[in-house]
Scaffold this motif. Structure first.
Motif, PDB file in Angstrom:
ATOM      1  N   GLU A  41       0.828  -1.210   0.000  1.00 22.92           N
ATOM      2  CA  GLU A  41       0.000   0.000   0.000  1.00 22.92           C
ATOM      3  C   GLU A  41       0.861   1.259   0.000  1.00 22.92           C
ATOM      4  N   LYS A  47       2.565   1.717  -3.429  1.00 23.01           N
ATOM      5  CA  LYS A  47       1.611   2.265  -4.406  1.00 23.01           C
ATOM      6  C   LYS A  47       1.322   3.734  -4.102  1.00 23.01           C
ATOM      7  N   GLY A  48       1.154   4.051  -2.805  1.00 19.35           N
ATOM      8  CA  GLY A  48       0.880   5.433  -2.406  1.00 19.35           C
ATOM      9  C   GLY A  48       2.017   6.359  -2.784  1.00 19.35           C
ATOM     10  N   HIS A  52      -7.030   7.044  -6.208  1.00 23.13           N
ATOM     11  CA  HIS A  52      -6.332   5.818  -5.806  1.00 23.13           C
ATOM     12  C   HIS A  52      -5.582   6.023  -4.487  1.00 23.13           C
ATOM     13  N   LEU A  87      -6.245   4.055  -0.871  1.00 23.37           N
ATOM     14  CA  LEU A  87      -5.195   3.347  -0.143  1.00 23.37           C
ATOM     15  C   LEU A  87      -5.114   3.830   1.300  1.00 23.37           C
ATOM     16  N   GLU A 104      -8.017   2.476   3.316  1.00 19.19           N
ATOM     17  CA  GLU A 104      -7.812   1.045   3.601  1.00 19.19           C
ATOM     18  C   GLU A 104      -6.762   0.877   4.702  1.00 19.19           C
ATOM     19  N   ARG A 105      -5.740   1.719   4.662  1.00 16.09           N
ATOM     20  CA  ARG A 105      -4.681   1.658   5.671  1.00 16.09           C
ATOM     21  C   ARG A 105      -5.243   1.968   7.060  1.00 16.09           C
TER      22      ARG A 105
END
Length: 213
Positions: free
Chosen positions: A49, A52-53, A201, A205, A208-209
Protein backbone atom coordinates in the motif's frame (compact mmCIF):
# COMPACT_ATOMS: atom_id res chain seq x y z
CA UNK A 1 28.54 -0.54 -18.75
CA UNK A 2 26.06 -2.26 -16.44
CA UNK A 3 26.06 -4.71 -13.57
CA UNK A 4 23.53 -6.94 -11.88
CA UNK A 5 22.27 -6.27 -8.33
CA UNK A 6 20.52 -9.16 -6.57
CA UNK A 7 17.47 -8.44 -4.40
CA UNK A 8 15.80 -11.57 -3.13
CA UNK A 9 15.32 -13.82 -6.14
CA UNK A 10 15.47 -10.93 -8.60
CA UNK A 11 18.42 -9.50 -10.49
CA UNK A 12 18.31 -5.80 -11.40
CA UNK A 13 20.45 -4.35 -14.16
CA UNK A 14 21.96 -1.03 -13.11
CA UNK A 15 24.55 1.39 -14.43
CA UNK A 16 26.89 3.75 -12.59
CA UNK A 17 26.25 4.40 -8.89
CA UNK A 18 25.20 8.05 -8.41
CA UNK A 19 24.50 8.22 -4.70
CA UNK A 20 24.01 6.18 -1.55
CA UNK A 21 21.74 7.11 1.34
CA UNK A 22 20.02 5.79 4.43
CA UNK A 23 17.19 4.16 2.46
CA UNK A 24 18.51 3.34 -0.99
CA UNK A 25 21.29 3.42 -3.57
CA UNK A 26 20.70 5.33 -6.81
CA UNK A 27 22.13 4.15 -10.15
CA UNK A 28 21.86 5.24 -13.74
CA UNK A 29 19.36 3.20 -15.74
CA UNK A 30 21.33 1.28 -18.42
CA UNK A 31 18.15 1.04 -20.52
CA UNK A 32 17.29 4.77 -20.41
CA UNK A 33 19.90 7.47 -19.88
CA UNK A 34 17.25 10.01 -18.85
CA UNK A 35 16.18 7.93 -15.83
CA UNK A 36 17.68 6.51 -12.64
CA UNK A 37 16.95 3.43 -10.53
CA UNK A 38 16.67 3.71 -6.77
CA UNK A 39 17.29 0.31 -5.15
CA UNK A 40 16.16 0.21 -1.53
CA UNK A 41 18.37 -1.45 1.08
CA UNK A 42 17.14 -4.90 2.06
CA UNK A 43 16.34 -3.77 5.61
CA UNK A 44 13.95 -1.11 4.24
CA UNK A 45 10.61 -2.89 4.45
CA UNK A 46 7.48 -1.20 3.08
CA UNK A 47 4.01 -2.62 2.53
CA UNK A 48 2.48 -2.74 -0.93
CA UNK A 49 0.00 0.00 0.00
CA UNK A 50 2.79 2.42 0.89
CA UNK A 51 4.71 1.63 -2.29
CA UNK A 52 1.61 2.26 -4.41
CA UNK A 53 0.88 5.43 -2.41
CA UNK A 54 4.44 6.64 -3.04
CA UNK A 55 3.84 6.25 -6.78
CA UNK A 56 0.48 8.06 -6.84
CA UNK A 57 1.56 10.97 -4.62
CA UNK A 58 4.76 11.52 -6.62
CA UNK A 59 2.78 11.47 -9.87
CA UNK A 60 0.40 14.13 -8.52
CA UNK A 61 3.20 16.35 -7.25
CA UNK A 62 5.09 16.09 -10.53
CA UNK A 63 1.98 17.25 -12.42
CA UNK A 64 1.62 20.20 -10.03
CA UNK A 65 5.37 21.00 -9.79
CA UNK A 66 7.04 19.52 -12.90
CA UNK A 67 10.22 21.56 -12.38
CA UNK A 68 10.62 20.65 -8.71
CA UNK A 69 9.49 17.01 -8.36
CA UNK A 70 10.90 14.43 -10.84
CA UNK A 71 8.43 12.15 -12.58
CA UNK A 72 8.20 8.58 -11.31
CA UNK A 73 7.86 5.67 -13.73
CA UNK A 74 7.93 2.65 -11.43
CA UNK A 75 7.47 1.86 -7.74
CA UNK A 76 7.86 -1.85 -7.08
CA UNK A 77 7.90 -4.12 -4.04
CA UNK A 78 9.68 -7.13 -5.55
CA UNK A 79 12.35 -6.03 -6.11
CA UNK A 80 11.93 -2.98 -3.83
CA UNK A 81 12.88 -0.12 -6.16
CA UNK A 82 11.77 3.01 -7.97
CA UNK A 83 12.54 4.47 -11.39
CA UNK A 84 12.42 8.26 -11.71
CA UNK A 85 13.66 10.95 -14.07
CA UNK A 86 17.34 11.74 -13.84
CA UNK A 87 18.17 15.23 -12.56
CA UNK A 88 21.55 16.86 -13.12
CA UNK A 89 23.05 18.55 -10.08
CA UNK A 90 25.19 21.61 -10.78
CA UNK A 91 26.42 22.01 -7.20
CA UNK A 92 26.94 18.40 -6.04
CA UNK A 93 30.49 18.96 -4.78
CA UNK A 94 29.63 22.30 -3.18
CA UNK A 95 26.72 20.69 -1.32
CA UNK A 96 29.07 18.16 0.21
CA UNK A 97 31.05 21.09 1.59
CA UNK A 98 27.80 22.74 2.62
CA UNK A 99 26.92 19.68 4.69
CA UNK A 100 30.22 20.08 6.56
CA UNK A 101 29.74 23.79 7.23
CA UNK A 102 28.22 23.38 10.68
CA UNK A 103 30.52 20.51 11.67
CA UNK A 104 33.98 21.43 10.43
CA UNK A 105 35.48 24.48 12.11
CA UNK A 106 38.66 24.18 10.05
CA UNK A 107 37.11 25.20 6.72
CA UNK A 108 38.97 28.15 5.22
CA UNK A 109 37.39 31.55 5.97
CA UNK A 110 36.89 32.31 2.27
CA UNK A 111 35.12 28.98 1.71
CA UNK A 112 32.97 29.51 4.81
CA UNK A 113 31.77 32.86 3.47
CA UNK A 114 31.04 31.34 0.06
CA UNK A 115 29.09 28.48 1.61
CA UNK A 116 27.13 30.79 3.90
CA UNK A 117 26.04 32.84 0.90
CA UNK A 118 25.08 29.67 -0.95
CA UNK A 119 23.22 28.42 2.11
CA UNK A 120 21.12 31.60 2.21
CA UNK A 121 20.40 31.33 -1.51
CA UNK A 122 19.47 27.66 -1.26
CA UNK A 123 17.27 28.29 1.78
CA UNK A 124 15.34 30.95 -0.16
CA UNK A 125 14.70 28.68 -3.14
CA UNK A 126 13.79 25.75 -0.87
CA UNK A 127 11.13 27.90 0.80
CA UNK A 128 9.74 28.89 -2.60
CA UNK A 129 8.81 25.26 -3.19
CA UNK A 130 8.51 23.68 0.26
CA UNK A 131 6.06 26.34 1.53
CA UNK A 132 3.36 25.69 -1.12
CA UNK A 133 3.97 21.96 -0.73
CA UNK A 134 3.50 22.37 3.01
CA UNK A 135 0.20 24.16 2.36
CA UNK A 136 -0.91 20.93 0.68
CA UNK A 137 0.15 18.93 3.73
CA UNK A 138 3.24 17.56 1.97
CA UNK A 139 6.67 17.32 3.62
CA UNK A 140 9.78 16.68 1.52
CA UNK A 141 13.28 15.92 2.77
CA UNK A 142 15.41 18.99 2.00
CA UNK A 143 18.75 17.78 3.39
CA UNK A 144 21.74 18.60 1.10
CA UNK A 145 21.80 15.14 -0.49
CA UNK A 146 18.10 15.24 -1.33
CA UNK A 147 17.80 18.23 -3.63
CA UNK A 148 19.55 19.56 -6.70
CA UNK A 149 20.15 23.11 -7.86
CA UNK A 150 20.79 24.00 -11.49
CA UNK A 151 22.68 26.96 -12.94
CA UNK A 152 19.48 29.04 -12.81
CA UNK A 153 18.88 28.28 -9.12
CA UNK A 154 16.06 25.89 -10.01
CA UNK A 155 15.60 23.54 -7.06
CA UNK A 156 14.42 19.95 -7.44
CA UNK A 157 13.63 17.62 -4.54
CA UNK A 158 14.87 14.15 -5.48
CA UNK A 159 14.25 12.04 -2.38
CA UNK A 160 11.36 9.59 -2.17
CA UNK A 161 8.06 11.34 -1.40
CA UNK A 162 6.37 9.21 1.23
CA UNK A 163 2.54 9.06 1.34
CA UNK A 164 2.55 8.61 5.13
CA UNK A 165 4.90 7.64 7.93
CA UNK A 166 7.16 10.69 7.53
CA UNK A 167 9.53 11.07 10.52
CA UNK A 168 7.56 8.34 12.30
CA UNK A 169 4.27 10.23 11.91
CA UNK A 170 1.50 7.83 10.88
CA UNK A 171 -0.68 10.60 9.44
CA UNK A 172 -0.94 11.02 5.65
CA UNK A 173 1.73 13.23 4.09
CA UNK A 174 -0.92 15.13 2.13
CA UNK A 175 -4.21 16.96 2.62
CA UNK A 176 -6.79 15.31 0.36
CA UNK A 177 -9.18 18.28 0.15
CA UNK A 178 -6.44 20.84 -0.52
CA UNK A 179 -4.83 18.63 -3.16
CA UNK A 180 -8.19 18.10 -4.84
CA UNK A 181 -8.90 21.83 -4.92
CA UNK A 182 -5.53 22.61 -6.54
CA UNK A 183 -5.89 19.76 -9.04
CA UNK A 184 -9.34 20.94 -10.09
CA UNK A 185 -7.77 24.28 -11.08
CA UNK A 186 -5.34 22.64 -13.55
CA UNK A 187 -6.02 24.08 -17.01
CA UNK A 188 -4.82 21.05 -18.97
CA UNK A 189 -7.82 18.70 -18.86
CA UNK A 190 -5.75 15.58 -19.61
CA UNK A 191 -3.33 16.33 -16.78
CA UNK A 192 -6.23 17.18 -14.49
CA UNK A 193 -7.92 13.85 -15.25
CA UNK A 194 -4.71 11.93 -14.57
CA UNK A 195 -4.08 13.79 -11.30
CA UNK A 196 -7.65 13.26 -10.04
CA UNK A 197 -7.37 9.52 -10.84
CA UNK A 198 -4.08 9.29 -8.93
CA UNK A 199 -5.63 11.18 -6.01
CA UNK A 200 -8.64 8.86 -5.94
CA UNK A 201 -6.33 5.82 -5.81
CA UNK A 202 -4.16 7.48 -3.14
CA UNK A 203 -7.14 8.32 -0.95
CA UNK A 204 -8.54 4.79 -1.28
CA UNK A 205 -5.20 3.35 -0.14
CA UNK A 206 -5.14 5.71 2.82
CA UNK A 207 -8.69 4.76 3.85
CA UNK A 208 -7.81 1.04 3.60
CA UNK A 209 -4.68 1.66 5.67
CA UNK A 210 -6.73 3.33 8.43
CA UNK A 211 -9.13 0.38 8.58
CA UNK A 212 -6.22 -2.05 9.04
CA UNK A 213 -4.80 -0.14 12.02
Amino acid sequence: MSESIKRGEKNIQVGKELGRGREKVVYTDPDNESRVKGIFHEYKKDGVEKIKGRFYLTKILHILYPDNIPDIHLAASNPHMIIIDKVDDQIAVTKQQLGKLGKDKHLADELQEELKELNERVAYHKREVSKPLGNLGVTVDSAPGNFTLDANDHITFVDTVEPWGVYGNKSPNFDFEKLKLVIENIEDNVQKKHALTYLEHLNKLDEERKIKK
